[in-house]
Design a protein around this motif. Structure first.
Motif, PDB file in Angstrom:
ATOM      1  N   ASN A  87      -0.350  -7.766   7.028  1.00 28.00           N
ATOM      2  CA  ASN A  87       0.690  -6.891   6.479  1.00 28.00           C
ATOM      3  C   ASN A  87       2.002  -7.063   7.241  1.00 28.00           C
ATOM      4  O   ASN A  87       3.090  -7.068   6.649  1.00 28.00           O
TER       5      ASN A  87
ATOM      6  N   PHE B 195      -8.220  -7.502   0.300  1.00 28.88           N
ATOM      7  CA  PHE B 195      -8.920  -6.475   1.087  1.00 28.88           C
ATOM      8  C   PHE B 195      -8.865  -5.129   0.372  1.00 28.88           C
ATOM      9  O   PHE B 195      -9.877  -4.419   0.284  1.00 28.88           O
ATOM     10  N   LEU B 196      -7.704  -4.767  -0.155  1.00 28.01           N
ATOM     11  CA  LEU B 196      -7.564  -3.470  -0.818  1.00 28.01           C
ATOM     12  C   LEU B 196      -8.361  -3.410  -2.111  1.00 28.01           C
ATOM     13  O   LEU B 196      -8.828  -2.332  -2.521  1.00 28.01           O
TER      14      LEU B 196
ATOM     15  N   ILE C  23      -6.097  -7.487   8.811  1.00 25.58           N
ATOM     16  CA  ILE C  23      -5.265  -6.951   7.726  1.00 25.58           C
ATOM     17  C   ILE C  23      -3.964  -6.390   8.288  1.00 25.58           C
ATOM     18  O   ILE C  23      -2.896  -6.522   7.672  1.00 25.58           O
ATOM     19  N   MET C  24      -4.038  -5.759   9.451  1.00 21.80           N
ATOM     20  CA  MET C  24      -2.821  -5.277  10.110  1.00 21.80           C
ATOM     21  C   MET C  24      -1.854  -6.424  10.352  1.00 21.80           C
ATOM     22  O   MET C  24      -0.654  -6.337  10.067  1.00 21.80           O
TER      23      MET C  24
ATOM     24  N   PRO D 146      -3.934   3.423   6.886  1.00 21.90           N
ATOM     25  CA  PRO D 146      -3.766   2.058   7.414  1.00 21.90           C
ATOM     26  C   PRO D 146      -4.270   1.883   8.836  1.00 21.90           C
ATOM     27  O   PRO D 146      -4.599   0.754   9.230  1.00 21.90           O
TER      28      PRO D 146
ATOM     29  N   ASN E 288      -7.000   2.621   9.904  1.00 21.84           N
ATOM     30  CA  ASN E 288      -8.410   2.253   9.843  1.00 21.84           C
ATOM     31  C   ASN E 288      -8.618   0.813   9.365  1.00 21.84           C
ATOM     32  O   ASN E 288      -9.758   0.373   9.252  1.00 21.84           O
ATOM     33  N   TRP E 289      -7.546   0.118   9.065  1.00 20.00           N
ATOM     34  CA  TRP E 289      -7.670  -1.266   8.613  1.00 20.00           C
ATOM     35  C   TRP E 289      -8.149  -2.164   9.754  1.00 20.00           C
ATOM     36  O   TRP E 289      -7.864  -1.908  10.931  1.00 20.00           O
TER      37      TRP E 289
ATOM     38  N   MET F 237     -10.180   3.903   4.151  1.00 24.38           N
ATOM     39  CA  MET F 237      -9.219   2.816   4.248  1.00 24.38           C
ATOM     40  C   MET F 237      -7.862   3.176   3.655  1.00 24.38           C
ATOM     41  O   MET F 237      -6.937   2.366   3.718  1.00 24.38           O
ATOM     42  N   ASP F 238      -7.748   4.368   3.088  1.00 24.71           N
ATOM     43  CA  ASP F 238      -6.431   4.801   2.643  1.00 24.71           C
ATOM     44  C   ASP F 238      -5.491   5.013   3.826  1.00 24.71           C
ATOM     45  O   ASP F 238      -4.265   4.956   3.681  1.00 24.71           O
TER      46      ASP F 238
ATOM     47  N   HIS G  22       0.859  -1.183   0.000  1.00 24.75           N
ATOM     48  CA  HIS G  22       0.000   0.000   0.000  1.00 24.75           C
ATOM     49  C   HIS G  22       0.892   1.229   0.000  1.00 24.75           C
ATOM     50  O   HIS G  22       2.054   1.178   0.395  1.00 24.75           O
TER      51      HIS G  22
ATOM     52  N   VAL H  80      -4.019  -9.163   2.180  1.00 29.02           N
ATOM     53  CA  VAL H  80      -3.994  -7.702   2.130  1.00 29.02           C
ATOM     54  C   VAL H  80      -4.467  -7.193   0.774  1.00 29.02           C
ATOM     55  O   VAL H  80      -5.277  -6.256   0.699  1.00 29.02           O
TER      56      VAL H  80
END
Length: 527
Positions: free
Chosen positions: A394, A371-372, A390-391, A383, A385-386, A380-381, A261, A368
């Motif tokens: 990543n 999800f994106l 997903i955290m 991170p 807020n992920w 969600m841009d 990302h 990841v």
């Protein structure tokens, strides 16, 4: 300071509380008199025994019995407070005039005065009614002030009379006061060298607090520290001995790994540790005993890491990352799973550590990217807020790719496991250098209601981590300020920019760690 400033402890030392103790004594004496008088008035001889004349009949004995228990239990503590206050005041007799002894301090009525002078708490449009309401409130508060002053004045007078009574008895040597420490006498031996009075928070005009009470408070702190020493994290301490420097703080992530990302989420202390542990216990040809032992070590370390992250992350910016680490660790600790993938099965089905790393990396990358692709929300841009899943994915992608870049095909499974353990120990050690600041901050809790409990917890934490602090005293520390040392990303930036001047040169995973321990810098407890 926390105990003597506690509102409950302050109230227990006030003159009104002391006077209530005397009132409880008088009530007890009244009950004793009634217990002696009742059998003579309400009982008569009937045959070989006695018959009650009361309408309550036989139950009157039990009523009196239970009333006596209630009065006695409520009187003992209050009577001791009155006796201690009078005994302490006895040593202060003659130092002030009678007028000054009965002077009412400002803190007794300042709040009522502030209410009296303040505006009305509700809106009144008509000026005449507004003035009338204000006058009525002022009159009521003046009455309350008068009652308050009368009660405090009477309490001071009662305490002064009680102290004068004990003072004259003492001068006549009729009543010998034991426990000379309570009257401000000097202590002998080692206690005489320990002056705790300068740490005591006193009320305005209060003569002091008995030394015996101060010793009990001091001993309570010692007991909490001893309790902490008995439950110290022995497995974590064993793991920390494997770390000679803080190289693992830099080595767990490599900037050459391409990002999934445009913005990379920040790191917390706990998430890299959890991710590295998942990778370590998934490696083949590693005994279950070694894997389980690592899980126990990391489990003890995460307890402290979460506390450090929570206290030092004042704005809560890394809360979602801490939650991700916590969710992943629950799966690892209880079921040996990462993101619903059984790490034991991965170990059995893969022949080499390289394949395991590739499998974990690919799975995390797919999670990841999917999800994106599916989420187009502009929120969600960011991170932060992920979702926690997903955290964690990543983090697994970046760390597993970093290990693949560094190790290649030259590492054996056992050797790679050892290097990952050392890397985990390095990150834990770097994080735990914040312990002195955390302990100090717990002692400086702002809430009066929570301060006493917080100080006890700080003493317990100090006892638990005393040996850890001794280990860290032998390390060469980076010249980071307190705010920077609280975050792992600040550590990584400092190490990358340091060029080996303050810390040892960074070694790759496949090289031997050779760190000189000739120079040690002590960790300071900052206030």
């Amino acid at each position: 300071m926390a105990v003597t400033g506690c509102p409950q402890f302050v109230m227990a030392r006030s003159v009104t509380c002391s006077t209530s103790g005397l009132m409880c004594v008088l009530v007890t004496l009244t009950l004793v008199e009634a217990s002696i008088r009742i059998p003579k008035v309400y009982y008569r001889r009937h045959g070989s025994g006695f018959q009650t004349l009361s309408a309550y009949k036989w139950s009157s004995k039990w009523i009196l019995f239970f009333q006596s228990i209630g009065v006695a239990s409520g009187t003992i503590v209050s009577a001791f407070r009155w006796f201690t206050a009078a005994q302490l005041k006895c040593s202060d007799i003659g130092r002030k005039s009678f007028k000054n002894e009965l002077k009412i301090e400002n803190y007794w009525n300042q709040r009522l005065k502030d209410w009296r002078e303040s505006s009305l708490p509700f809106q009144v449009r008509h000026h005449k009614w507004k003035k009338s309401f204000h006058d009525v409130r002022r009159l009521l508060l003046n009455c309350c002030l008068g009652v308050q002053i009368l009660l405090v004045w009477a309490s001071k007078l009662v305490l002064l009379i009680s102290a004068s009574f004990f003072h004259h008895i003492k001068r006549l040597k009729i009543f010998v006061i034991g426990a000379s420490d309570d009257t401000g006498g000097s202590e002998s031996g080692g206690d005489a060298q320990l002056d705790l009075t300068r740490y005591v928070l006193l009320l305005q005009g209060e003569p002091g607090i008995p030394r015996k009470t101060l010793k009990n408070i001091w001993n309570e702190v010692d007991k909490m520290m001893e309790k902490g020493k008995r439950q110290k994290p022995i497995h974590l301490i064993e793991l920390l001995h494997k770390s000679n420097n803080f190289n693992g703080v830099r080595e767990f992530d490599n900037n050459r790994v391409p990002s999934l990302h445009s913005q990379e989420p920040p790191n917390s202390w706990s998430l890299p540790v959890v991710t590295l542990t998942c990778i370590a216990i998934a490696l083949p040809n590693v005994s279950n005993d070694n894997a389980n032992h690592l899980v126990r070590c990391v489990g003890e370390g995460l307890t402290l890491l979460k506390l450090i992250d929570k206290i030092l992350d004042k704005n809560g910016a890394l809360a979602v990352i801490r939650n991700a680490a916590d969710v992943v660790w629950v799966g690892v600790d209880l079921n040996c799973k990462w993101q619903d993938k059984d790490l034991h099965k991965i170990r059995l089905h893969s022949r080499t550590s390289k394949k395991i790393l590739e499998e974990l990396s690919n799975e995390a990358e797919r999670t990841v990217k999917q999800f994106l692709r599916e989420v187009n929300d502009f929120l969600m841009d960011n991170p932060l807020n992920w979702p926690v899943k997903i955290m964690a994915a990543n983090s697994m992608y970046r760390i597993s790719r970093t290990i693949l870049l560094a190790s290649g095909d030259k590492e054996t499974d056992e050797r790679l496991f050892d290097h990952l353990s050392v890397m985990i120990a390095d990150i834990l050690a770097a994080s735990l250098t914040n312990l002195p600041r955390v302990i100090t901050m717990k002692c400086h809790h702002n809430s009066q209601k929570e301060r006493q409990k917080s100080v006890r917890n700080a003493a317990l934490l100090l006892g638990e981590t005393e040996e850890i602090l001794q280990i860290l005293q032998q390390r060469e520390m980076p010249s980071l300020d307190h705010d920077e040392a609280a975050y792992i990303d600040e550590w990584r930036t400092f190490i990358e920019d340091d060029n080996g001047n303050s810390l040892a040169s960074i070694l790759s995973i496949g090289s031997e760690a050779q760190q000189s321990n000739e120079e040690h810098v002590a960790i300071e407890l900052h206030s």
